[in-house]
Every structure is written in C-alpha cells, then in structure tokens.
Design an enzyme around this catalytic site. Structure first.
Site, PDB file in Angstrom:
ATOM      1  N   LYS A  67       0.828  -1.211   0.000  1.00  0.00           N
ATOM      2  CA  LYS A  67       0.000   0.000   0.000  1.00  0.00           C
ATOM      3  C   LYS A  67       0.858   1.255   0.000  1.00  0.00           C
ATOM      4  O   LYS A  67       0.500   2.257  -0.619  1.00  0.00           O
ATOM      5  CB  LYS A  67      -0.949   0.002   1.202  1.00  0.00           C
ATOM      6  CG  LYS A  67      -2.068  -1.008   1.063  1.00  0.00           C
ATOM      7  CD  LYS A  67      -3.102  -0.845   2.153  1.00  0.00           C
ATOM      8  CE  LYS A  67      -4.212  -1.876   1.993  1.00  0.00           C
ATOM      9  NZ  LYS A  67      -5.181  -1.826   3.084  1.00  0.00           N
ATOM     10  N   LYS A  82      -4.335 -10.262  -5.777  1.00  0.00           N
ATOM     11  CA  LYS A  82      -5.603 -10.363  -5.041  1.00  0.00           C
ATOM     12  C   LYS A  82      -6.697  -9.479  -5.661  1.00  0.00           C
ATOM     13  O   LYS A  82      -6.406  -8.411  -6.170  1.00  0.00           O
ATOM     14  CB  LYS A  82      -5.315  -9.890  -3.606  1.00  0.00           C
ATOM     15  CG  LYS A  82      -6.450 -10.016  -2.644  1.00  0.00           C
ATOM     16  CD  LYS A  82      -6.092  -9.416  -1.293  1.00  0.00           C
ATOM     17  CE  LYS A  82      -6.319  -7.918  -1.235  1.00  0.00           C
ATOM     18  NZ  LYS A  82      -6.237  -7.347   0.108  1.00  0.00           N
ATOM     19  N   LYS A 129     -10.577  -4.276  -3.032  1.00  0.00           N
ATOM     20  CA  LYS A 129     -11.614  -3.260  -3.244  1.00  0.00           C
ATOM     21  C   LYS A 129     -11.056  -1.905  -3.632  1.00  0.00           C
ATOM     22  O   LYS A 129     -11.768  -1.077  -4.160  1.00  0.00           O
ATOM     23  CB  LYS A 129     -12.562  -3.159  -2.049  1.00  0.00           C
ATOM     24  CG  LYS A 129     -11.927  -2.874  -0.710  1.00  0.00           C
ATOM     25  CD  LYS A 129     -13.006  -2.678   0.340  1.00  0.00           C
ATOM     26  CE  LYS A 129     -12.920  -3.636   1.510  1.00  0.00           C
ATOM     27  NZ  LYS A 129     -11.647  -3.564   2.248  1.00  0.00           N
TER      28      LYS A 129
HETATM   29  P1  TYM Z   1     -10.427  -6.048   4.265  1.00  0.00           P
HETATM   30  O1  TYM Z   1     -11.443  -4.999   4.479  1.00  0.00           O
HETATM   31  O2  TYM Z   1      -9.396  -5.834   3.227  1.00  0.00           O
HETATM   32  O3  TYM Z   1     -11.137  -7.407   3.942  1.00  0.00           O
HETATM   33  C1  TYM Z   1     -12.204  -7.939   4.733  1.00  0.00           C
HETATM   34  C2  TYM Z   1     -12.084  -9.446   4.743  1.00  0.00           C
HETATM   35  O4  TYM Z   1     -12.124  -9.948   3.411  1.00  0.00           O
HETATM   36  C3  TYM Z   1     -10.990 -10.775   3.156  1.00  0.00           C
HETATM   37  N1  TYM Z   1     -10.594 -10.593   1.760  1.00  0.00           N
HETATM   38  C4  TYM Z   1     -10.409 -11.581   0.895  1.00  0.00           C
HETATM   39  N2  TYM Z   1     -10.528 -12.913   1.018  1.00  0.00           N
HETATM   40  C5  TYM Z   1     -10.296 -13.669  -0.088  1.00  0.00           C
HETATM   41  N3  TYM Z   1      -9.939 -13.137  -1.280  1.00  0.00           N
HETATM   42  C6  TYM Z   1      -9.807 -11.818  -1.454  1.00  0.00           C
HETATM   43  N4  TYM Z   1      -9.486 -11.313  -2.630  1.00  0.00           N
HETATM   44  C7  TYM Z   1     -10.044 -10.968  -0.336  1.00  0.00           C
HETATM   45  N5  TYM Z   1     -10.004  -9.625  -0.158  1.00  0.00           N
HETATM   46  C8  TYM Z   1     -10.334  -9.414   1.131  1.00  0.00           C
HETATM   47  C9  TYM Z   1      -9.921 -10.240   4.097  1.00  0.00           C
HETATM   48  O5  TYM Z   1      -8.920 -11.205   4.339  1.00  0.00           O
HETATM   49  C10 TYM Z   1     -10.741  -9.918   5.326  1.00  0.00           C
HETATM   50  O6  TYM Z   1     -10.943 -11.085   6.094  1.00  0.00           O
HETATM   51  N6  TYM Z   1      -7.223  -5.338   8.019  1.00  0.00           N
HETATM   52  C11 TYM Z   1      -8.487  -5.935   7.641  1.00  0.00           C
HETATM   53  C12 TYM Z   1      -9.651  -5.416   8.433  1.00  0.00           C
HETATM   54  C13 TYM Z   1      -9.480  -5.569   9.908  1.00  0.00           C
HETATM   55  C14 TYM Z   1      -9.651  -6.762  10.646  1.00  0.00           C
HETATM   56  C15 TYM Z   1      -9.416  -6.380  12.005  1.00  0.00           C
HETATM   57  C16 TYM Z   1      -9.933  -8.074  10.291  1.00  0.00           C
HETATM   58  C17 TYM Z   1      -9.171  -4.569  10.776  1.00  0.00           C
HETATM   59  N7  TYM Z   1      -9.141  -5.063  12.038  1.00  0.00           N
HETATM   60  C18 TYM Z   1      -9.478  -7.336  12.997  1.00  0.00           C
HETATM   61  C19 TYM Z   1     -10.008  -9.011  11.305  1.00  0.00           C
HETATM   62  C20 TYM Z   1      -9.772  -8.645  12.646  1.00  0.00           C
HETATM   63  C21 TYM Z   1      -8.760  -5.612   6.190  1.00  0.00           C
HETATM   64  O7  TYM Z   1      -8.220  -4.702   5.650  1.00  0.00           O
HETATM   65  O8  TYM Z   1      -9.722  -6.397   5.637  1.00  0.00           O
END
Ligand code: TYM
Length: 346
Positions: free
Chosen positions: A126, A211, A214
């Site tokens: 990022k 990946k 979003k």
């Molecule tokens: P985020 O918002 O990027 O994604 C949310 C969840 O979706 C999963 N994910 C995916 N899984 C499979 N293939 C993909 N292409 C894909 N893109 C996203 C992510 O692994 C996630 O489970 N840092 C985290 C948010 C967060 C969080 C937390 C998660 C903040 N604090 C505490 C768990 C516990 C994030 O950016 O997820």
C-alpha cells in the site's frame, strides 16, 4: 439476546469468542464475501460469540474523502447484514463508536517494534501504491497492525476468520499478545487466524496473480457485491486465463483457470480439483462461474435493497452493537492500562 448469549457463555465457560472486520475503503468485493463474510453468516455466528466490525478508522490510513468513507461505512454494515448476519445471534458495530480500540492501539504501539511493522506485506504494497499515485504515506498506514491487534485483543478473541491476506496481521496480533502477557502479566487471549478451505485468496480476474481488492485501479477484474448480473457476467467471461484449451487445476502454472475453479468451488460448495474434471473448455467453465456468482450474489443484493430502504434499522443494530462491544472491551483494556503501568483514570 446478546446478554443471554453472554450469560450462556459464562454458564458453559466454553463458548469461543470470534472477532473479524471489514474496512470501508471501497465497495465490497466477491473476495470479501467468499473469503470472509459468507462464513461469518453461515458458520461463525452460530458456533461462537461473534463480533463483526466495520473498521472505519482503518480507512483513514490512505488518502480518503470523508463523505465517501461515511457512505461506504454504512454500505459495508448494510452488506454484512445482507449477507446473513443476524443481530440476535451476533454483534455488529462500527469501530469508531467504541473508544477502547484507540486506547488499546497505543498500548500495542508500545509493545510492537518499528521493524515488525515495516515487515508487513500490506504496508509495503500500500505504501508503494500511495507513492505511485504521487501521495505521501500516512504514519497510520505503518501503525495500522497495532490498531488491528487492538481490535482483536480487546475482546479476548480466540479466532479471527479472515482471508489469507490478513493472516500476517493476525500473526502479529498473536505475537503482541504473547509479548504483552510475558512482560506485564496475563492480560490477553492469544488469537489465531482461521481461513476458508477454498477462495482464501480470490484473485483479480484480469490479473490472476494478484488479489481481488476493493481499492484496486484495475476494476475490470473486480466483481463487486452490488454489481448488476450483466456486469458480473461480462467480467467473468472476460477473465484472463491462458492459451491452453483444456481445464485443469494447477494454481502455480495456471493461476487464471485455478482462480475460476476456486470461485466456482466456493459458490457451489465443491472442490476445485474435482470440478476441473467436468470441463473441457475455459468457455464452458466461465459460463458456469458467471451463473454461480450471479446466483450467489442474488439473495445478498435483494436483502441489501430491503435494508438500504430502512437505514434506521441498520443504525439501531449498529448502536446496540457498539454498546455491547464497549461493555465487553472496557474491562480488558482497563486491565491492560493498569498492567502496563498507567495510573487508573476511571
Ligand atoms: P479487508 O477490508 O481488506 O477485507 C475484509 C475481509 O475480506 C478478506 N478478503 C479476501 N478474502 C479472499 N480473497 C480476497 N481477494 C479478499 N479480499 C479481502 C480479508 O482477508 C478480510 O478477512 N485489516 C483488515 C480489516 C481488519 C480486521 C481487524 C480483520 C481490521 N481489524 C481485525 C479481522 C480482525 C482488512 O483490511 O480487511
């Protein structure tokens, strides 16, 4: 009901605590759904005391438009509910409404090292992207995993259901919990990441080695949860595969085909290797993937439309969720403050 859930957890002493989150940095994707949200609804909320969070503070770590983050936060909460979360069974809330996350985040910064933050793959990716766009890298992007560790540790979380890309961050939260406990006395439960058996990393359909994210620029390869069926079909039919005419499941050698098979397997509840045997052309595979994705998204979109028409209902769920979350987090965060040597203020 949430109180009942807590009471019954205390009675049996055995109910696991689950925490996970999604950040409102863009429109949610099929990757978010298959990698995380779907399991939250289908499995996690039924098997544990589960908390799910729209982690809006994390969305401030990159260039952002306040009105858009506000809008996307509500949309994310609505979509998570639309994917089947039942507020009678689990707790859904917005991170900024529970101060304990920020309080504990600072203690995590005092527990982590600069080196371990800089090693995070997502930070490197990022930061490079922000610089590539001519922007500067916010300090909070570096310290992000401290806030994420706080999100998890504040609740005595046992399991964190996430996609594969978040496993490194959860691993760091584990390390910080262990380190804090060793230095200052047993305060935190040591959590572990749980990833799905298939579709733990859904790839961008145009660039199947990276990946599906979003906030990517190449949106032609990203299926959004609110895409119209025709848009989904178009994106899947144009997915990049390779020049071989047949279908086989070889993720290293044939990432595009493997990605399609994994998406189909996740939607159909099957396994990608077995599915591969049923196809002799990528065209036929793409058609089935497109229909499977459209059918998977259909009920989520329908429920989203209903909920979006009733914003008061979503707000009420979030407020009740924040209240319960606060009550759960506060004693542990207070204990952490005390353990680390801060004079109690409350
Ligand atoms: P985020 O918002 O990027 O994604 C949310 C969840 O979706 C999963 N994910 C995916 N899984 C499979 N293939 C993909 N292409 C894909 N893109 C996203 C992510 O692994 C996630 O489970 N840092 C985290 C948010 C967060 C969080 C937390 C998660 C903040 N604090 C505490 C768990 C516990 C994030 O950016 O997820």
């Amino acid at each position: 009901m949430n109180e009942m859930a807590t009471a019954s957890a205390m009675a049996t002493g055995a109910r696991k605590r689950i925490f996970s989150g999604v950040q409102p940095t863009g429109h949610l994707t099929l990757g978010n759904y298959l990698g995380a949200m779907r399991r939250w609804a289908e499995v996690d909320q039924h098997r544990a005391d589960a908390l799910f969070c729209v982690v809006n503070l994390h969305a401030l770590t990159v260039e952002h438009d306040p009105a858009r983050v506000r809008r996307l936060s509500r949309q994310a909460a609505t979509l998570v509910l639309a994917s089947g979360l039942d507020p009678e069974l689990c707790t859904l809330f917005v991170q900024s409404q529970v101060d304990e996350h920020l309080r504990l985040s600072y203690l995590m910064e005092c527990t982590a090292s600069d080196g371990e933050m800089r090693r995070m793959i997502q930070y490197k990716e990022k930061a490079a992207r922000e610089q590539g766009r001519g922007g500067s890298v916010r300090l909070s992007l570096l310290t992000y995993p401290a806030l994420m560790a706080a999100d998890i540790l504040a609740y005595g979380t046992d399991e964190v259901p996430v996609g594969e890309d978040q496993a490194q961050h959860v691993e760091l939260a584990r390390d910080l919990a262990v380190r804090f406990n060793q230095r200052y006395g047993a305060t935190f439960v040591v959590p572990k990441a749980v990833t799905p058996p298939v579709a733990a990393r859904v790839k961008n359909l145009q660039e199947p080695t990276s990946k599906m994210g979003k906030s990517q620029d190449r949106t032609a390869g990203v299926v959004y949860l609110l895409d119209e069926p025709e848009a989904v079909r178009k994106k899947v039919m144009r997915a990049v595969t390779d020049s071989e005419p047949d279908v086989s499941y070889e993720p290293e050698r044939r990432p595009g085909v493997a990605n399609l098979l994994e998406v189909l397997a996740a939607c159909a509840g099957s396994d990608p290797e077995r599915l591969a045997e049923g196809y002799d052309s990528c065209g036929a595979l793409k058609k089935d993937v497109a229909e499977a994705v459209v059918e998977t998204l259909r009920p989520v979109q329908a429920r989203h439309a209903e909920l979006a028409a009733e914003p008061g209902l979503v707000d009420a769920v979030l407020l009740a969720g924040a209240e319960r979350a606060r009550g759960l987090a506060r004693p542990r965060v207070d204990a952490a403050f005390e353990a680390i040597g801060v004079l109690p203020g409350r």
